[in-house]
Design a protein around this motif. Sequence first.
Motif, PDB file in Angstrom:
ATOM      1  N   GLU A  47       0.810  -1.220   0.000  1.00 56.14           N
ATOM      2  CA  GLU A  47       0.000   0.000   0.000  1.00 56.14           C
ATOM      3  C   GLU A  47       0.845   1.274   0.000  1.00 56.14           C
ATOM      4  O   GLU A  47       0.301   2.383  -0.046  1.00 56.14           O
ATOM      5  N   ASN A  48       2.156   1.099   0.083  1.00 51.68           N
ATOM      6  CA  ASN A  48       3.080   2.243   0.105  1.00 51.68           C
ATOM      7  C   ASN A  48       2.687   3.256   1.181  1.00 51.68           C
ATOM      8  O   ASN A  48       2.558   4.464   0.932  1.00 51.68           O
ATOM      9  N   VAL A  49       2.474   2.768   2.401  1.00 49.86           N
ATOM     10  CA  VAL A  49       2.068   3.647   3.494  1.00 49.86           C
ATOM     11  C   VAL A  49       3.239   4.509   3.945  1.00 49.86           C
ATOM     12  O   VAL A  49       4.405   4.233   3.625  1.00 49.86           O
ATOM     13  N   ASP A  50       2.932   5.530   4.719  1.00 53.44           N
ATOM     14  CA  ASP A  50       3.980   6.381   5.277  1.00 53.44           C
ATOM     15  C   ASP A  50       4.631   5.740   6.499  1.00 53.44           C
ATOM     16  O   ASP A  50       5.846   5.788   6.664  1.00 53.44           O
ATOM     17  N   GLN A  75      12.102  -7.348   9.217  1.00 54.74           N
ATOM     18  CA  GLN A  75      10.935  -6.662   8.656  1.00 54.74           C
ATOM     19  C   GLN A  75      11.138  -5.153   8.642  1.00 54.74           C
ATOM     20  O   GLN A  75      10.775  -4.470   7.678  1.00 54.74           O
ATOM     21  N   PHE A  76      11.740  -4.631   9.711  1.00 56.95           N
ATOM     22  CA  PHE A  76      11.958  -3.188   9.808  1.00 56.95           C
ATOM     23  C   PHE A  76      12.960  -2.708   8.768  1.00 56.95           C
ATOM     24  O   PHE A  76      12.814  -1.606   8.218  1.00 56.95           O
ATOM     25  N   ILE A  77      13.964  -3.524   8.491  1.00 58.78           N
ATOM     26  CA  ILE A  77      14.946  -3.162   7.452  1.00 58.78           C
ATOM     27  C   ILE A  77      14.265  -3.112   6.085  1.00 58.78           C
ATOM     28  O   ILE A  77      14.505  -2.203   5.279  1.00 58.78           O
ATOM     29  N   ARG A  78      13.382  -4.088   5.834  1.00 56.54           N
ATOM     30  CA  ARG A  78      12.637  -4.075   4.566  1.00 56.54           C
ATOM     31  C   ARG A  78      11.765  -2.828   4.468  1.00 56.54           C
ATOM     32  O   ARG A  78      11.660  -2.206   3.402  1.00 56.54           O
ATOM     33  N   ILE A  84       9.439   3.500   4.799  1.00 56.30           N
ATOM     34  CA  ILE A  84       8.312   3.391   5.731  1.00 56.30           C
ATOM     35  C   ILE A  84       8.840   3.403   7.157  1.00 56.30           C
ATOM     36  O   ILE A  84       9.725   2.614   7.508  1.00 56.30           O
ATOM     37  N   ASP A  85       8.302   4.287   7.984  1.00 55.62           N
ATOM     38  CA  ASP A  85       8.719   4.376   9.386  1.00 55.62           C
ATOM     39  C   ASP A  85       7.817   3.514  10.273  1.00 55.62           C
ATOM     40  O   ASP A  85       6.740   3.090   9.860  1.00 55.62           O
ATOM     41  N   ASN A 108      14.619   3.974  11.078  1.00 56.71           N
ATOM     42  CA  ASN A 108      13.222   4.279  10.742  1.00 56.71           C
ATOM     43  C   ASN A 108      12.255   3.852  11.846  1.00 56.71           C
ATOM     44  O   ASN A 108      11.050   4.114  11.755  1.00 56.71           O
ATOM     45  N   VAL A 109      12.779   3.209  12.907  1.00 56.19           N
ATOM     46  CA  VAL A 109      11.941   2.719  13.996  1.00 56.19           C
ATOM     47  C   VAL A 109      12.042   3.666  15.186  1.00 56.19           C
ATOM     48  O   VAL A 109      13.140   3.968  15.669  1.00 56.19           O
ATOM     49  N   HIS A 110      10.902   4.133  15.668  1.00 56.25           N
ATOM     50  CA  HIS A 110      10.853   5.062  16.795  1.00 56.25           C
ATOM     51  C   HIS A 110      10.148   4.378  17.964  1.00 56.25           C
ATOM     52  O   HIS A 110       8.964   4.037  17.866  1.00 56.25           O
ATOM     53  N   VAL A 111      10.882   4.167  19.056  1.00 57.55           N
ATOM     54  CA  VAL A 111      10.334   3.498  20.239  1.00 57.55           C
ATOM     55  C   VAL A 111      10.137   4.538  21.338  1.00 57.55           C
ATOM     56  O   VAL A 111      11.060   5.263  21.707  1.00 57.55           O
TER      57      VAL A 111
END
Length: 386
Positions: A47-50, A75-78, A84-85, A108-111
């Motif tokens: 879906e090419n989400v943000d 998955q996060f690297i992909r 995608i963040d 791209n991952v925000h915790v």
Amino acid sequence: MKFIHAADLHLDTPFTGISKYSLEVQNKLKKSTYSAAKKVFETAVEENVDFIILAGDVFDNTERSLSAQTFLNEQFIRLQENNIDVFIIYGNHDYFRNDLGILEYPSNVHVYGQDVETIRYVSKDNKTVDLTGFSYYQQHIDEKMIEKFPTRGTADYQIGILHGGIGDDNYAPFQISELVSKGYDYWALGHIHKREILNQNPYIIYPGDTQGRNQNETGIKGFYLVDMNSNQVNIEFKESSEYIFDVKNIAISKDESLKAIIDDISALLVDDNTLVTLNINHAENLDENVIRMIDRGELQDQFKNNSDSLLYKIYLNYNPGNTLSTIDEKYWNISSENVFDLNDIKDLDNKLFNVDLIRNRINESDFLDDIKEKTQNIINKKSAGE
């Protein structure tokens, strides 16, 4: 601007009580939370989400197995490769203890930390988005964290991320009106494993878990694809269940044969990848030998290699005899009011009440009625036997 709202992935759910099934089915069940999570990430790319919001309980417990972390990291690297963040809060199951045993995720991952904070993001269509949330740092949070969420800021869109329950003092309690008063465009909730839209303007949504994990979590599970465009919010539910839990019922007539019972059950077990909890009603009409077969698990074993649905559990429901219902109903109603006291049940064993699974069940609205029904069923069974 598009994003995915998912919650309660519960990676590494152990799925106990499945040893009777084939090794193939056991392995598929144990991997089902991963398969469901993968559908979330695949949909994000398609879906090419943000960005993706994961609203707590990504892991089933605080241990966070290395295999689960490695899976997520891949998955996060992909997702990073597809621009995608990911925005993650930890919940009561996977609350943050320390980072000594945690892999470092890509940028791209925000915790979120234990304090309420707002992270600003710029979407692919150049819209500013403020995402506000916090992570659990202990199993229970009785503080009203919603009071620490700021009112709407200056961003084009503002989203709240919250893992908690309405009026539930153990899990960051809140009221719907308190969320609405913040002026946000969307509230991404987690914690409740049942899909529910609490409010539509703004949307306040529990997506439920992505994979049912026991017979109480019935139906199709999944997540939401959310599209925000010109102050209009559109939502679409996406299915992710690898297996679906369902409940079926059959009624036993007088002198019904074992073959007829097996045929009745076979007619119900037709849906693919479904785990069926079977209620056998009017069990007082069953032959004693058939009851023994069911109690020993023989009837369930008969269907363990079924190619479609699997017979997950069997419950025998006995109807009250005429003598019992006419004489004892009055006394049952009087005594049940005294015996089935919710506070007394909670006080029976404080250690048990501190177990999430048990406390959550006790706090559900139908708990007392369910206990009364099961107790009455035991009485009816003894009455039928006599």
